[in-house]
Structure formats: C-alpha cells, structure tokens
Scaffold this active site. Structure first.
Site, PDB file in Angstrom:
ATOM      1  N   SER A 200       0.832  -1.194   0.000  1.00 36.14           N
ATOM      2  CA  SER A 200       0.000   0.000   0.000  1.00 36.14           C
ATOM      3  C   SER A 200       0.877   1.257   0.000  1.00 36.14           C
ATOM      4  O   SER A 200       1.672   1.442  -0.914  1.00 36.14           O
ATOM      5  CB  SER A 200      -0.971  -0.048   1.172  1.00 36.14           C
ATOM      6  OG  SER A 200      -1.955   0.963   1.073  1.00 36.14           O
ATOM      7  N   GLU A 321      -9.517  -4.082  -4.903  1.00 38.79           N
ATOM      8  CA  GLU A 321      -8.830  -3.296  -3.880  1.00 38.79           C
ATOM      9  C   GLU A 321      -9.806  -2.429  -3.079  1.00 38.79           C
ATOM     10  O   GLU A 321      -9.757  -2.370  -1.852  1.00 38.79           O
ATOM     11  CB  GLU A 321      -7.781  -2.382  -4.533  1.00 38.79           C
ATOM     12  CG  GLU A 321      -6.657  -3.100  -5.256  1.00 38.79           C
ATOM     13  CD  GLU A 321      -5.506  -3.472  -4.357  1.00 38.79           C
ATOM     14  OE1 GLU A 321      -5.600  -3.267  -3.134  1.00 38.79           O
ATOM     15  OE2 GLU A 321      -4.489  -3.975  -4.878  1.00 38.79           O
ATOM     16  N   HIS A 382      -8.020  -4.935  -0.840  1.00 39.67           N
ATOM     17  CA  HIS A 382      -6.799  -4.339  -0.307  1.00 39.67           C
ATOM     18  C   HIS A 382      -6.487  -4.958   1.055  1.00 39.67           C
ATOM     19  O   HIS A 382      -7.384  -5.171   1.870  1.00 39.67           O
ATOM     20  CB  HIS A 382      -7.016  -2.833  -0.172  1.00 39.67           C
ATOM     21  CG  HIS A 382      -5.770  -2.040  -0.011  1.00 39.67           C
ATOM     22  ND1 HIS A 382      -4.830  -1.916  -1.003  1.00 39.67           N
ATOM     23  CD2 HIS A 382      -5.299  -1.297   1.036  1.00 39.67           C
ATOM     24  CE1 HIS A 382      -3.847  -1.133  -0.579  1.00 39.67           C
ATOM     25  NE2 HIS A 382      -4.103  -0.759   0.660  1.00 39.67           N
TER      26      HIS A 382
END
Length: 442
Positions: A200, A321, A382
C-alpha cells in the site's frame, strides 16, 4: 544467557527463549533466540528531533536490549469498520526510528534479506504491530526479514518552509536501508541481495525510492504490493494547503505541541481536506515531489527509469482493492464503482509503472490477487494478502479480512505467495515469466 517463559513486555510467553548477544556495527544488541530464530525488536537505527532529518545511531558500549518493541509512531486510533478490525496500537512515541529483525542466525551464511515497508496511508502502522511480525517468512525461507518503522502523518510528511522540509519519512527509510546494508552480514544476511518489499503506502514509497538517486545500491530487488500509484506524488500546492490547515487547527507552535495535540490537529486537517482528497483516500500528508530526496514532478519518471536499470521487480494489485475502503459504506452498493476506482487508483497505474521500469531495463514480473466469489467478500480486497505473509493467528484473530477462514486455511492460501516472495528474494525469479502485460494469478 537467560532462559525465560516470560515475554519481553512482562506477559506470559507461549514458548521459552534465551537472550543472546548479536554484534552489529554500533555495538552489541541483546536479542531473543526462539524456535530456530534470532529476533531483535525495537532496534534503533537513527534518532531525529521533531521536524528534523534523521541522524544515524551513534555507537554504544556494553549490551543494549533488543528484546521488546517500544511503541508506534504517533497516529490516530484505528478505524473500527476497516477490514483489519480494531487494532490496539500500543504506546505512541516519536522515538520510532526502529526495526524488527528476524534471522535464522546471526552467522556468516549470507542469506537473502527482505526489508518490509508497511502501509497505512502514510498515517498509521508501525513495527510494533504484531500483524507485521516477520518471523514466519524468516523461518520458512531461511531469510533475514526486517520490518522498518519510520515517521508518519504530519510528523513524517508535513512540508512547511522554515519548520518542516517534507519527506522526512522517506529520509527515515533511506537511513534504515543504509543501516540494513551496513549490518546485513552481521545479521546472517547478504548485503548484495536485499529485496525491498512494500504494501500500500509502503509500496508507494518503494516506487518513490526507485526514483531517488540516493537510494541506488541500497536494494537490488523490489516487490510493490498494491501500490496506490493513481494517487500520484504530493504537489507543492497540495502540501501547502495541508500545512496551512494543520497549523490553523493546531493553534500553537508545532515544535512545542504535545503528541496528542499533533494527532488531533492531523485528524481535523484530514476532515477539512476530505473533499479535495477523494474522501480521505489521498493522504493529506504524503511524499511531495520536489522536496528532498524526491525529484521534481517532471523529473521523477526519468529518474525512476534510470533507477530501474539492473533491478528485478514484482508489481501487483488485487482484483477488488476498493472493497476494503468501501466496506460498510454506501459506496459499496454503487454499481461498478469499486471496479472503476480499483482500476483508476491501483490496476492501471501499476501496469504503467511496470512498463516504465521495464523500459529502463528492469526485469518486471506482475501479479493479480483474484476474487473467487461472494462467499469471501474481502478476498481480492486491499490488505487481503497481509495475513498470508506476516503475523500469527493471535495477531489476526477476529480480523474481517480473513473472511471467516481458519488460520490453517489462511496459511495454506498464502503458501504460494510466501514461496514466490522468498524465491524472488533468493534468486530474482518469483516463478513466472517477466512480462508486465501478463500478470500471474494468486
């Protein structure tokens, strides 16, 4: 040496360990020897005054404890509706330029070294989070695994001329990489086989560092997991807006404010700027192009292409995500929004980045984490691969991102990725062809 069944924080430990000395460049550290690993926690690689550049740690005499974490960088409380669930972050401390190291042995074996930069939107996380525990990878792969802590939020990324230069978090990471290079051999690792791994915002930082000339030679391979490259780099105008809002909300000299006041002003600033930052998806405080060590916006692509020469790189994203960010919000029910937003922020920019690096001479492998069906609502979201790689069952207990699967199932799900990352760190080949246009599927 001392044998104990009490954890370094004074709580009951689940296994015995012994204290063992490890000599690094600055002096001797007192580490834990446990289940075939030597583990060092809370290793200080630098110090920094508030809003000042990091200063490498000075040598010391005698033994220094590296038995326990010391806390996490100042940050807001975790968001209870996130896919990670509620996280108890522990004590907040500005003395956060610390590392966690897990190595099979501090010997002369010259193992591959993996260096992990955590995510958290440049505003949360820290090496004291158990969910970033590196022991599983070190044990499975006969590798040295290092988790890096650095300054975050306003304390790490505020740019305010005359007070804060900006990009202090990036300077922290560079300083940590130099410490790791200089001490890899002492920790049983190979200073010529260092793989930088980021997730990330940590993956966004990996992309930044590839374009930083001062980072060249500090790592030889890179893995960027779910880099939100569609957010771009912070601009001078955006950083100026964030700085003005922060100072206004703080209402006092940032150099003298308490940690609690800094964090509260940061949260209020994030709310003030939410409309301009896609509801907070773009961090209010983040790397700023044109502030050291990052090149100017029109130069970064060229320096990243130059930095790609001779690198081996893995870049990948997840199928869904934005399901993580939209969870339990009205946005989750808007048809097509998750897919379009995932493509805009993650998938397409990651593909362009892979192609950019390949054009500079890097050997680039890409991947995609799939989403098999509605029975696993956060599979392919995510952060979904984090429990595949880091932490223990106790660390991840109750986290929605597990999709209700048992720890044995999660461990099995993640085995292919762990094997690929460890193989890549050792050889430069994750096990599938280097072709930016053909992602491997997990």
């Amino acid at each position: 040496m001392i044998t104990s069944t009490v954890g370094p924080d004074g709580s009951a430990d689940d296994e015995p360990w012994t204290a063992t000395p490890v000599r690094v460049a600055g002096g001797v550290l007192r580490a834990r020897r446990e289940r075939g690993l030597t583990v060092l926690r809370g290793v200080r690689y630098a110090t920094a005054a508030r809003f000042a550049e990091p200063v490498p740690e000075e040598p010391w005499t005698g033994e220094r404890d590296a038995l326990a974490d010391v806390g996490v960088p100042p940050q807001p409380a975790s968001r209870p509706t996130s896919g990670l669930g509620v996280i108890t972050v522990g004590p907040l401390t500005e003395d956060c330029l610390r590392l966690t190291v897990a190595t099979p042995a501090a010997d002369d074996r010259r193992r591959p070294v993996l260096v992990f930069l955590h995510g958290g939107g440049y505003r949360s996380g820290g090496v004291a989070w158990g969910r970033y525990d590196p022991r599983r990878l070190a044990r499975e792969g006969d590798a040295v695994v290092v988790s890096v802590g650095s300054r975050i939020g306003a304390l790490g990324w505020l740019r305010l001329p005359g007070l804060a230069p900006g990009n202090l978090g990036l300077l922290d990471q560079l300083t940590a990489l130099r410490w790791i290079r200089d001490n890899a051999a002492a920790l049983g690792g190979d200073p010529d086989r260092i793989t930088l791994v980021g997730h990330s915002s940590g993956a966004h930082a990996v992309a930044c560092l590839i374009g930083v000339p001062a980072a060249r030679g500090l790592f030889h391979r890179a893995i960027a997991q779910s880099p939100p490259l569609g957010l771009g780099l912070g601009s001078p105008a955006a950083s100026a807006r964030a700085a003005a809002a922060f100072v206004r909300r703080l209402g006092t000299d940032p150099r003298d404010a308490t940690v609690a006041e800094i964090v509260a002003a940061q949260e209020r600033t994030e709310r003030d700027l939410a409309v301009r930052t896609l509801g907070g998806l773009v961090p209010a405080f983040m790397p700023v192009a044109g502030a050291e060590p990052l090149p100017a916006p029109d130069e970064w692509r060229d320096t990243a292409r130059e930095g790609a020469k001779d690198l081996q790189v893995v870049v990948g994203t997840a199928e869904r995500e934005l399901a993580y960010f939209f969870r339990d919000t009205p946005l989750a029910t808007v048809p097509g929004l998750q897919q379009a937003s995932t493509a805009r922020v993650f998938t397409r920019p990651a593909q362009r980045f892979a192609e950019l690096l390949a054009s500079g001479g890097a050997r680039v492998h890409t991947y995609r984490v799939g989403a098999p069906g509605p029975s696993l609502p956060l599979r392919g979201a995510h952060c979904g691969e984090l429990p595949w790689l880091f932490g223990t069952e106790a660390d991840w207990a109750g986290a929605p991102i597990l999709n209700g699967r048992s720890w044995a199932e999660v461990t099995a799900d993640g085995a292919p990725m762990r094997a690929a990352w460890l193989r890549f760190a050792a050889t430069g080949d994750p096990g599938w062809p280097a072709d930016p246009a053909r992602p491997h599927r997990f």
